[in-house]
Enzyme design. Structure first.
Site: not given
Ligand code: TPP
Length: 706
Positions: A437, A507
């Site tokens: 990322e 999540h």
């Protein structure tokens, strides 16, 4: 003394003329004398920080002979004074940075000295975190490739050179950073035109290289990277450095692949003015290092080969001394930035995404559709409009192996937001990135500094954290720290949030307040399909970095569907939307809590409470005018967000309402949000942890009855 050497000497001296050799000598000396001057000024408290390039001058003066100022792209680290001088940065410009002057071209007084930056020479603004520049260099090198391949970019010919390269340098200590490895991997995956120069001075502050790098030599570790040209040299030896840099740059310019040079240097002036290497280096070690000092070594070479007389050396030294002193006199007298400019250059001074220019009418088409469809459609239209838009991230392409494209439907993102983009616009503009990322954001920054428009995806908000350094220290600060000379208007799209029944702690995260705390980034958080289209278009067309938060649970609801509002529809940032009229209580909300607040407001109607629901739509900036107008009307406020109450963005709003609208309040400001725990997997726990309509209703009732 002759100006050009004979054949034998030409071979001996690597084809350099005497003038070139003397110019390199002068460059090294100038670099050292500027360090000496800064140290003196620092001791007199006339400047406020000093970090030297001493001991690195040999390899840098040699490198300069192989690199092209204003043609190649440069991401130098703080020890690269000699290189920057050779590229064209003047001693005065360097000292303007040291005194923090208004006209410092690197930063306008925003950054410490030796944090180089100069648009005229393609020196991209550098920062203090060790290693962040390496990923940005990857992005800049990718820009070379993209400009060379994407024919639709109208002015692409003026934006790159066929054999340009991107230079990036770092210390051996910085090679321990994960970002370095992400960069090297991405570079070799794509075989990009980059030259890595590691200036290995044996220490990272007090930590010697053997405790930093397995085996003590980074060049050994990187030799297995495919296509990477690797060399390891004595960086205090000017000619060894020149040979290595010539070979490396030729390899990159010929597009054979990336190159990596490890140059062993010395660091005679301690890490910085605030370090004293006598605390951890022995006398013997320091004495041995002193013998390798590149400046006496090179001077001795010139003298021994009859290239220069003592009188000429003295004249060069005197000239350097004069130049440094003159520059210091001017720098010390230079005006400082006025205090009134402290908040200047956080955002683009030219493009204002809150302005009426971004308020364009909708031209609805088709049937009502989901937020996924709206975002996908907007991306397709924007990519057709502007060929500089580059989409990359994890799984965002349809396929990586192109042959499959004809026979499979394609992935296009784990939530399908980017589906079909690669098929339409090709794999130079839409491609998958390694799972890294920091790499995604850092590379996007590098591309943006070269005027591409990256619209990248972080697959889940829960995994944005490796990119935090790039976001907080690089993306948001690029414009400010460079005095508006560089900018990085990247759009980062991020699926966020919970209510998934089973998303679990990794999540389901929220956390917009963490990014709202980073000056320099805009944050959009749409709750409907139409808003998503309008805000995303504004994000793409504005000139600031934007964090575009897409709530996963809102992607495919029926209640927020809308007709696609057309290919020019934009919503200005900082304009809230009143989702429900009401007179007794105002609920300020955004994201998934908008619908939950509307439901709560409908239920409160049964108690005869008339409740307004204001959807902020953007968090930075937020619509204070709308908040104030409605608070003055309702006198009672509930702030409802999905994120934890503790340090959630509601805290900022509540504090401001309390501070500025106190006399208009008939009840304390109430906040509704998640409990202060991670979002648990079990649906029962998730329900208890995340705020529900019933929680908003309870807060409305309590506030109304207070
Ligand atoms: C991410 C990060 N961690 C820590 C620091 C503090 N720091 C500044 S320079 C430095 C050492 C860097 O060593 P190296 O990369 O070998 O370069 P050198 O200073 O030796 O030239 C450290 C730890 C920093 N600036 N950034």
């Amino acid at each position: 003394m002759k100006a050009v050497l004979n054949d034998r000497e030409t071979q001996l001296f690597e084809g350099l003329t005497r003038d070139q050799l003397l110019a390199s000598h002068r460059c090294m000396l100038l670099s050292r004398k500027l360090d000496d001057k800064e140290i003196m000024l620092r001791n007199q408290s006339q400047i406020f920080f000093q970090i030297s390039g001493a001991g690195h001058e040999g390899v840098l003066a040699a490198a300069a002979l192989t690199l092209r100022s204003g043609y190649d792209w440069f991401f130098p680290y703080y020890r690269d004074r000699a290189l920057c001088l050779a590229l064209g940065v003047t001693p005065l410009e360097m000292l303007l940075a040291a005194v923090g002057a208004k006209d410092d071209p690197a930063s306008g007084g925003r950054q410490m000295p030796s944090h180089w930056g100069h648009t005229a020479y393609n020196i991209v603004s550098g920062s203090s975190p060790t290693g962040t520049q390496v990923l940005q260099a990857v992005g800049a090198a990718e820009a070379s490739v993209i400009y060379s391949r994407v024919q639709q970019i109208p002015d692409r010919a003026s934006r790159f050179n066929e054999d340009e390269l991107t230079y990036v340098s770092l210390g051996e200590g910085a090679t321990s950073e994960g970002e370095f490895w992400e960069a090297l991997n991405a570079t070799c995956v794509r075989q990009l035109p980059i030259l890595f120069l590691v200036e290995d001075n044996g220490y990272a502050i007090s930590v010697p290289v053997e405790a930093q790098t397995a085996g003590g030599d980074i060049s050994r570790l990187v030799r297995s990277f495919p296509g990477l040209h690797v060399d390891s040299i004595d960086g205090t030896d000017f000619f060894a450095s020149l040979r290595a840099m010539r070979e490396a740059t030729a390899y990159v310019r010929a597009r054979k692949g990336p190159a990596f040079v490890n140059a062993r240097c010395i660091r005679p002036y301690s890490h910085s003015h605030s370090d004293d290497e006598k605390l951890y280096k022995t006398k013997a070690e320091r004495a041995a290092e002193a013998l390798r000092d590149p400046i006496p070594r090179f001077t001795e070479f010139l003298r021994a080969n009859g290239l220069v007389t003592d009188a000429e050396l003295a004249a060069i030294a005197a000239d350097v001394e004069r130049e440094v002193n003159d520059a210091a006199t001017l720098a010390l007298a230079a005006p400082k930035p006025s205090k009134s400019t402290a908040e200047q250059w956080l955002y683009s001074p030219d493009v204002d995404p809150t302005s009426a220019a971004f308020e364009t009418p909708a031209q609805p088409e088709g049937k009502p559709d989901t937020m996924v469809a709206a975002i996908n459609h907007t991306l397709k239209d924007e990519m057709a409009r502007d060929a500089r838009i580059i989409v990359f991230g994890e799984d965002v392409a349809d396929v990586t192996r192109k042959d499959a494209l004809a026979v499979v439907p394609g992935k296009g993102g784990v939530f399908k937001l980017t589906h079909g983009l690669q098929r339409l616009y090709g794999d130079d503009r839409v491609f998958n990135a390694p799972i890294a990322e920091a790499g995604i954001v850092g590379r996007a920054i590098g591309m943006a500094t070269r005027k591409l428009k990256p619209v990248v995806e972080i697959q889940f908000f829960d995994y944005i954290w490796p990119a935090m350094m790039q976001i907080r220290d690089e993306l948001t600060m690029m414009r400010y720290r460079s005095g508006n000379t560089w900018s990085a208007p990247v759009v980062i799209r991020v699926p966020i949030g919970g209510y998934l029944r089973g998303g679990g702690p990794y999540h389901s995260q929220s956390g917009e307040s963490i990014f709202a705390h980073c000056p320099g980034i805009r944050i959009a958080y749409p709750s409907t399909a139409i808003d998503a289209a309008g805000l995303l278009r504004t994000a793409i067309r504005c000139d600031d970095p934007v964090l575009f938060l897409e709530h996963k649970h809102l992607y495919r609801q029926t209640y927020n569907k809308g007709e696609y509002p057309g290919k020019d529809f934009m919503i200005p940032f900082g304009k809230a939307s009143l989702r429900r009229e009401g007179d007794h209580v105002l609920v300020i909300t955004w994201g998934a809590l908008v619908q939950r607040s509307i439901v709560a407001a409908q239920q409160a109607e049964k108690d005869h409470f008339s409740v307004a629901v204001l959807d902020l739509r953007t968090i930075v900036p937020y619509d204070w005018d709308a908040i104030a107008a409605h608070v003055k009307r309702t006198n009672r406020v509930v702030i409802a967000h999905e994120d934890q109450v503790m340090c959630g963005f509601g805290a900022e709003l509540a504090a401001r309402i309390g501070g500025e609208l106190f006399e208009h309040l008939d009840a304390p400001v109430k906040r509704v949000g998640a409990k202060n725990v991670p979002v648990a997997y079990s649906p029962e726990l998730e329900e208890a942890i995340l705020p529900q309509s019933s929680d908003v209703l309870k807060a409305i009732r309590e506030t109304a009855r207070y």
